[in-house]
Design a protein around this motif. Structure first.
Motif, PDB file in Angstrom:
ATOM      1  N   ALA A 104      68.419  21.618  32.019  1.00  0.00           N
ATOM      2  CA  ALA A 104      67.187  21.534  32.802  1.00  0.00           C
ATOM      3  C   ALA A 104      66.486  20.193  32.629  1.00  0.00           C
ATOM      4  N   ARG A 105      67.000  19.367  31.708  1.00  0.00           N
ATOM      5  CA  ARG A 105      66.380  18.079  31.390  1.00  0.00           C
ATOM      6  C   ARG A 105      64.885  18.233  31.039  1.00  0.00           C
ATOM      7  N   LEU A 106      64.558  19.282  30.296  1.00  0.00           N
ATOM      8  CA  LEU A 106      63.166  19.573  29.942  1.00  0.00           C
ATOM      9  C   LEU A 106      62.973  19.513  28.430  1.00  0.00           C
ATOM     10  N   LEU A 107      61.840  18.959  28.040  1.00  0.00           N
ATOM     11  CA  LEU A 107      61.388  19.067  26.653  1.00  0.00           C
ATOM     12  C   LEU A 107      60.120  19.894  26.669  1.00  0.00           C
ATOM     13  N   GLY A 108      59.984  20.830  25.710  1.00  0.00           N
ATOM     14  CA  GLY A 108      58.791  21.667  25.748  1.00  0.00           C
ATOM     15  C   GLY A 108      58.281  22.042  24.377  1.00  0.00           C
ATOM     16  N   HIS A 109      57.042  22.500  24.393  1.00  0.00           N
ATOM     17  CA  HIS A 109      56.433  23.025  23.165  1.00  0.00           C
ATOM     18  C   HIS A 109      55.584  24.235  23.554  1.00  0.00           C
ATOM     19  N   ARG A 110      55.886  25.371  22.923  1.00  0.00           N
ATOM     20  CA  ARG A 110      55.091  26.579  23.197  1.00  0.00           C
ATOM     21  C   ARG A 110      54.418  27.028  21.914  1.00  0.00           C
ATOM     22  N   PRO A 111      53.105  26.914  21.832  1.00  0.00           N
ATOM     23  CA  PRO A 111      52.399  27.211  20.581  1.00  0.00           C
ATOM     24  C   PRO A 111      52.722  28.614  20.069  1.00  0.00           C
ATOM     25  N   ARG A 112      52.695  29.593  20.958  1.00  0.00           N
ATOM     26  CA  ARG A 112      52.955  30.964  20.492  1.00  0.00           C
ATOM     27  C   ARG A 112      53.521  31.744  21.661  1.00  0.00           C
ATOM     28  N   GLU A 113      54.244  32.736  21.319  1.00  0.00           N
ATOM     29  CA  GLU A 113      54.821  33.615  22.337  1.00  0.00           C
ATOM     30  C   GLU A 113      53.679  34.282  23.114  1.00  0.00           C
ATOM     31  N   GLN A 114      53.779  34.363  24.426  1.00  0.00           N
ATOM     32  CA  GLN A 114      52.805  35.113  25.203  1.00  0.00           C
ATOM     33  C   GLN A 114      53.578  36.222  25.911  1.00  0.00           C
ATOM     34  N   GLU A 115      52.880  37.270  26.277  1.00  0.00           N
ATOM     35  CA  GLU A 115      53.573  38.361  26.945  1.00  0.00           C
ATOM     36  C   GLU A 115      53.859  37.946  28.393  1.00  0.00           C
ATOM     37  N   ALA A 116      55.116  38.086  28.790  1.00  0.00           N
ATOM     38  CA  ALA A 116      55.489  37.712  30.154  1.00  0.00           C
ATOM     39  C   ALA A 116      55.104  38.829  31.114  1.00  0.00           C
ATOM     40  N   ARG A 117      54.666  38.410  32.313  1.00  0.00           N
ATOM     41  CA  ARG A 117      54.250  39.404  33.305  1.00  0.00           C
ATOM     42  C   ARG A 117      55.035  39.255  34.601  1.00  0.00           C
ATOM     43  N   GLY A 118      55.274  40.313  35.275  1.00  0.00           N
ATOM     44  CA  GLY A 118      55.811  40.295  36.633  1.00  0.00           C
ATOM     45  C   GLY A 118      57.150  39.587  36.725  1.00  0.00           C
ATOM     46  N   LEU A 119      58.048  40.149  37.488  1.00  0.00           N
ATOM     47  CA  LEU A 119      59.400  39.596  37.521  1.00  0.00           C
ATOM     48  C   LEU A 119      59.541  38.525  38.608  1.00  0.00           C
ATOM     49  N   VAL A 120      60.010  37.356  38.193  1.00  0.00           N
ATOM     50  CA  VAL A 120      60.420  36.311  39.133  1.00  0.00           C
ATOM     51  C   VAL A 120      61.944  36.242  39.075  1.00  0.00           C
ATOM     52  N   ALA A 121      62.601  36.458  40.217  1.00  0.00           N
ATOM     53  CA  ALA A 121      64.066  36.382  40.238  1.00  0.00           C
ATOM     54  C   ALA A 121      64.491  35.032  40.777  1.00  0.00           C
ATOM     55  N   ILE A 122      65.483  34.435  40.130  1.00  0.00           N
ATOM     56  CA  ILE A 122      66.001  33.140  40.569  1.00  0.00           C
ATOM     57  C   ILE A 122      67.461  33.332  40.958  1.00  0.00           C
ATOM     58  N   LEU A 123      67.809  32.995  42.196  1.00  0.00           N
ATOM     59  CA  LEU A 123      69.168  33.189  42.693  1.00  0.00           C
ATOM     60  C   LEU A 123      69.791  31.853  43.050  1.00  0.00           C
TER      61      LEU A 123
END
Lengths: 256, 256, 256, 256, 256, 256, 256, 256
Positions: A104-123
């Motif tokens: 994905a050529r992405l660098l990221g930082h996530r301070p803490r896990e958050q609860e994921a909501r709602g389904l996004v489908a990627i096809l």
């Protein structure tokens, strides 16, 4: 600060230290941004669970280092897109806690896990589109959505797509990534009553013209319910999908 | 009105009827435009000698009639561009004092003669470009500039252009209108040290692609000092030429 | 030399060594350039404070060395644009007094400081456009203008642009550099009554088509007062801005 | 061989070994090429002073070696265009007598000096176009034409072009090479009554679109007498110029 | 007139009425055009057997009437191209002696028959291209060339083209008109050692894109000896063919 | 599996364990794929003699290794197209029995020789198109067709094409590969009553626009019987040619 | 005639009136067409059951009348495509026995019913494409094929396409007509192992760009087995489908 | 009907009249659509409050009449888009109860008023875009959304847009319609955290290229949260906005 300026001014009026007329004059020339920024900030509050997203290209490695450092310092969420391999190497050496998503050529930082909501489908239809699929997936997850990815469901083999339809019906938004002839979004939008965000990719050759072919195809989708983002723009699709997925209940009330 | 709103608010604070905090809250939601409009209006004062310009296409005849009526009522200067023949006929029947410039497809109203300042020269290579030349000429005159027009000075006959160079040196800005290969702006900018506003026209055929050929040529002008407006945009060239020609002396002072 | 040729001829006529008829015949074939050059030179006198600008690409390193040497020898101002890294290295090794502006890809030589006149403001929306912004800035400064640069004022965050409006009103010309959708020039021209020179950049991807998207957007700017130069042409924008900024008072008098 | 086949057949008819009817039948199916080749060869005789021209790209080094060897063996004239640096190195190592024209990217072999006929003038506006100019020049010289090259006569400085007009009048054909806005052919065709072969070049950037801008400009040349070859096609221009320059006197007589 | 001015000046110098220095000063400002025009006129003398060609579109009927009248009055040769049916009707009513070539959309006047020289062959593949073929034919005849037209010799039926090759070998220049895939010029240039002027036409549909397909094909002709004029530009092809056909013997002598 | 599900259900109905109504309800929600997959598989049986074709670009070396291993394991036929040199090296090192076709950029595995049927002829004009010709040839052979290749039969030298016509008449399908002006398919379709599959190539330069020129030309072929595949798509042409060549006798019977 | 010439020549050789050498000389100059025409005619014999197809546009009504008359006279099969309404009216008035297919814009004459062979299926997604579908259908029937038409089977509603698959499997060739995003051919080629001829249509708007969108999509079809004809070219698709459908058994034997 | 077929089959199995194996065989060939249609219908139930939308162009008046009649008969909701004036006249004469929206070119029928839900805001910059705005508005209202329209809020006058921001914050989805440079969506998406559906319009001229300029600009929007539909596609934007606005609560549960 700006609110302070304004409060001071109003308090001086309240205390009779400043005539309304003089206050009016001062207010007239109060720089726009101050009021403006406040208000924009206010509504930006809605975005509070979104990481900041930094566009990588055109920034030098040292610029990127400064940006990343300032985020990590405050433990703020962060995503850097389309990072060059050299920048990745330099940044990971300096900030080893960064998450790196290679395809994905992405660098990221996530301070803490958050609860994921709602389904996004990627096809998508094939492995060639994986870098864009991955950019969309990682971004959508950072933005707090549940994500399901289905690759290998291209138009040339609808027997692979059709059995997934019941599962896809559970998604609130669909991101459809396609290169070549870009036909998948039409097919999906014809099967499902959900917003379809179409992402043309530049994979292909010849009369593909670096994604022009699927871009035009998607803009001409004969099934309604489709809108298109820029070629290879997995991030943009994820951002819009997230806005839709997390759309608050209907807003009531009046404005001033 | 907006100033009234604001003054009322401040007076209520001064009278102690409103706490500074409550006033602050109200101000936060004060619509932008009110302050904004005031300030924009203020700097718009510089434009006071410019007529309003109405873009004709897409407006119905009855919409145009209402717009024209409201201007004539207040005896305000007015220009309507790209008016269709049907609209012209209807408007002239209703407002016989309007000036009609047929080749420029312009309808106008000038309350009173103003003294023209600074020379704007308009050059073109042939009669085919006359509608655009005329649009530029009429607009530039309405905007208060002295205008000189030279047609028939195309690149294929530079012996007609060269003797005009001394005269052209007196112009402060040059509008160069060209179709076909669009080479005239380069030639002119190579001869004269003046800002050149290049206007590509859609006259031509075949590989002209409705003005694409001269547009690209002008964007690639090898002589510096050239900038380009949209194909056939005589009005835009005149507007910019006028801004340049009437540029005030250097602005000094501070901003709030 | 040419003047010499001409003077000799006239003196031979004065001395009776050459009949007027024979002189006429010689003059008829006197190369154009001689007269022409003189005259062009004359009006080129207006450009006397401008450094010469050399277009780097397509020139070999040894050609560039010869050009630079001949300028430095006479201590003439000089700018070389779009220099390749190899050429930069070779030239700096040989001419260590040259100024090198890395992001702008410019090499320059300024014999002596000149007083800068009139403010040219350069605006852009992000760091990706910095190479073009820098090319425009360095050129404009070499050309003798006061320059103020504002980056990070893109359309997606007008709260950052609006507070700068009062400051921008002090500029005589605005150079607006933008990639992506190229919308900034319209916004700026709608806020300010100043000539806006729009520079599309090739930064972006996909349907940006290497700057075609912002180029078309800028040519279609709905706010008048905008003209466009070539994609990434920071030098061209600076040159035109300088011509406008340093436009002499209205020229009076007649031509020969 | 083919002539042999045919002669054999006719001799068999002459000897009565083959009936005319059977011969007719055989002739009906005689492969086209045999007769065809003969005739084409015949009229190809007109080209006898032209070297063979080999298009370099897409051929492997070993293929090029075989081609070059076969020409050198028979001491035939030869030109190879657009040779890659690697191929050049390999070929020069093996065939050190080959002439290498670096900027033109041409390798050639000329068995013996031939007398050059008729002047072909090649004009261009700047050093960036030199590779194409050089390709045209070397080719035109190989093809047996007298060639004169004028660079640095672009539209932005017509004072450099105009004094050359008398000299240019002696040329029978003009090759005008131009990138950027591609305006030079129009200018030249307006000054001179000679066939102008226009060669757009891909030098430039941004809205040049790799030569599209000058290509379109040249196709729209407002001065008649201009025709255009492919972008950067110096060889093609030289070939056509040579055909025109060496056009035989009007052909009389009848065809079989 | 200009020669007079110059002669007077020189005579005043000869008579001692004007110092060489003062004369030099006057000469410096002598308008370009005067010398220029004289010289251009001089070389324009070569064109004396060519009729003037007026480009019809963009001119009003009354403008055309004036132009035509001024030519007929002096019995000068005249061609008007791309005349609209309305203009034709009006002009023929007023000037019944004009020749009208309907399919070529040309109006012309030829004072007297001139002897045609050198064969120009015009080839095309089908009836759809006839308007362009006719424009080329009529123009070429007006310009004093012998013309032979072959239609119906398209690439899809080379058995119709091949037998014409011997006849075509007698032509000095070939104009090849083609729409659709525009392949005919390559074929012809492969068969004949003559300059080929290729004219793409806009006839076709779909991916023809109004002549873009044959235009690109012709620019990429794999057979050398081809140059291209604008889409549908029969006049331009005829003009260039005529320049080539009537090219004088090699020019000798020196220039001043 | 799916058939099992269905059979079980029906048997439960037959045994009275499930009412028809309940079975109906279950069937309504039976996933699509199950029935669908079965049927598609069924008709896919027709393809049994075709090797699988893997599109190389966008797949990592390790992904390719897994795919190749799984095919070789089962000794299944395999073709990988457009393989990068790095991937080739890695794959050949691991799977030395793979066949590598360098110019075609293909890696393949053929379990056993099959008898080739029906002649597919592949034509092209020059060596530059060899990579595409080779891709078509190797694929067509893998797909079980007899293949004959003719290069060097371009439109500029029809004397080389014409003698091959009798031989070409024996082909059932023609693949015509051409870059430059892309005229060969028209010529061939005009000579032969066979389906012509046209393959434009990206070889060429300038106004070739990476294959756009021959693509448009082929779509506009004036001879009927031509259809076009993507630029450089030798594989696609071979696949379609194979479908046509191996078309079974007319299908009779009814469908359910 | 030509055979006569040839026979005479051979008989003169046989009679000893002409030496083989002299005959050889005469034969060398025998016009190409004569032999050529004969041979081409010969292989054209294979086309004997195909009607002649006349392209309507660009032909005048009187030209069309002559063509039609000459066909009807000999009772030959005839198709005229893309006939304008005016031409239709005029032709039907004069030749009332012509069949007119309004939506297909075709005029035709079929001397006698012929037995149709092999099924050609024509698919499209909507009523907007009916003119092209009808052109393909009528042409394919005239060319002697059995034709089945399925409209309303677009990608947005695959539940309408899937049940038709068994029926479609009986077709030997598929013509797939689609505008908008042009995705239907990919879908169909993924479902069926038959040659798919894709016809993009110009129906649509905006980013459809008159058929460019479906054209590019079809050229990029991810399912192999698809080739593309020009936009709206129903006739071309039918012609090619007919060639494929009626492809003779594999040709054996040798050529002369 | 299909359910009947299926039920009959199952009942025959239940009655022992059909063996499970034979039933299996029949089911295998049961046309797809039957099961398929049922399931699609099922999930289409979600769309039950949406009127059917008929695309007008390409349908004859009599076809439209039949469609409209069949809807009105059953009192079903109906929308016909892009109806030609002739069709409108004919349909209104026959079905006087149809609602006609002239500027939107829509004919509609709404059986009964439904309660509108959730605010969709439609923004545009000027009167030229009104036809597209109106198409979006009428469609969105038919689809059951509350709609607010703001025209005249273009980028050139942000002082008119900014005060509307608080009101716009109440919208759940924003449709932004823009021609010219198409910059409004970026601006709006920068101000508001809501999904923005961008609709480029074809209004404009010259380098607008019928909507290409705003289309590209919108695809390159620098503010995330924007997706684009086809040029002038007001209906498509309304449809997608409606899908988003009426997105049900997150779906839970499993699929069969």
């Amino acid at each position: 600060m700006n609110q302070e300026t304004l409060r001071n001014l109003l308090e001086r009026v309240a205390r009779g230290e400043l005539s309304p007329e003089a206050a009016l004059e001062e207010l007239r020339f109060l720089p726009f941004e101050d009021l403006g920024f406040a208000r924009l900030d206010h509504h930006r509050g809605l975005r509070k669970h979104f990481p900041e997203v930094i566009y990588g290209p055109g920034k030098t490695v040292s610029e990127l280092k400064k940006i990343v450092a300032s985020f990590l310092e405050k433990d703020l969420p962060l995503l850097v897109t389309r990072v060059s391999p050299e920048a990745v190497e330099a940044l990971l050496r300096e900030f080893p806690t960064l998450e790196y998503h290679e395809r994905a050529r992405l660098l990221g930082h996530r301070p803490r896990e958050q609860e994921a909501r709602g389904l996004v489908a990627i096809l998508s239809g094939g492995t060639s589109d994986l870098p864009v699929v991955e950019e969309a997936r990682v971004c959508a997850e950072y933005f707090g959505n549940r994500v399901e990815v289905l690759t290998d469901v291209g138009v040339a083999g609808i027997h692979r797509l059709l059995p997934e339809v019941p599962k896809l019906r559970q998604a609130r938004v669909l991101i459809v990534v396609a290169g070549m002839e870009g036909a998948l979004p039409s097919l999906v939008a014809g099967l499902l009553d959900r917003p379809v965000i179409a992402v043309p990719t530049s994979t292909g050759y010849g009369a593909n013209f670096s994604g022009l072919a699927p871009l035009l195809a998607m803009l001409n989708a004969c099934a309604p319910g489709v809108a298109v983002v820029n070629i290879d723009n997995g991030f943009g699709a994820a951002y819009l999908a997230s806005l839709i997925n997390q759309l608050p209940e209907e807003v009531h009330g009046t404005h001033p």
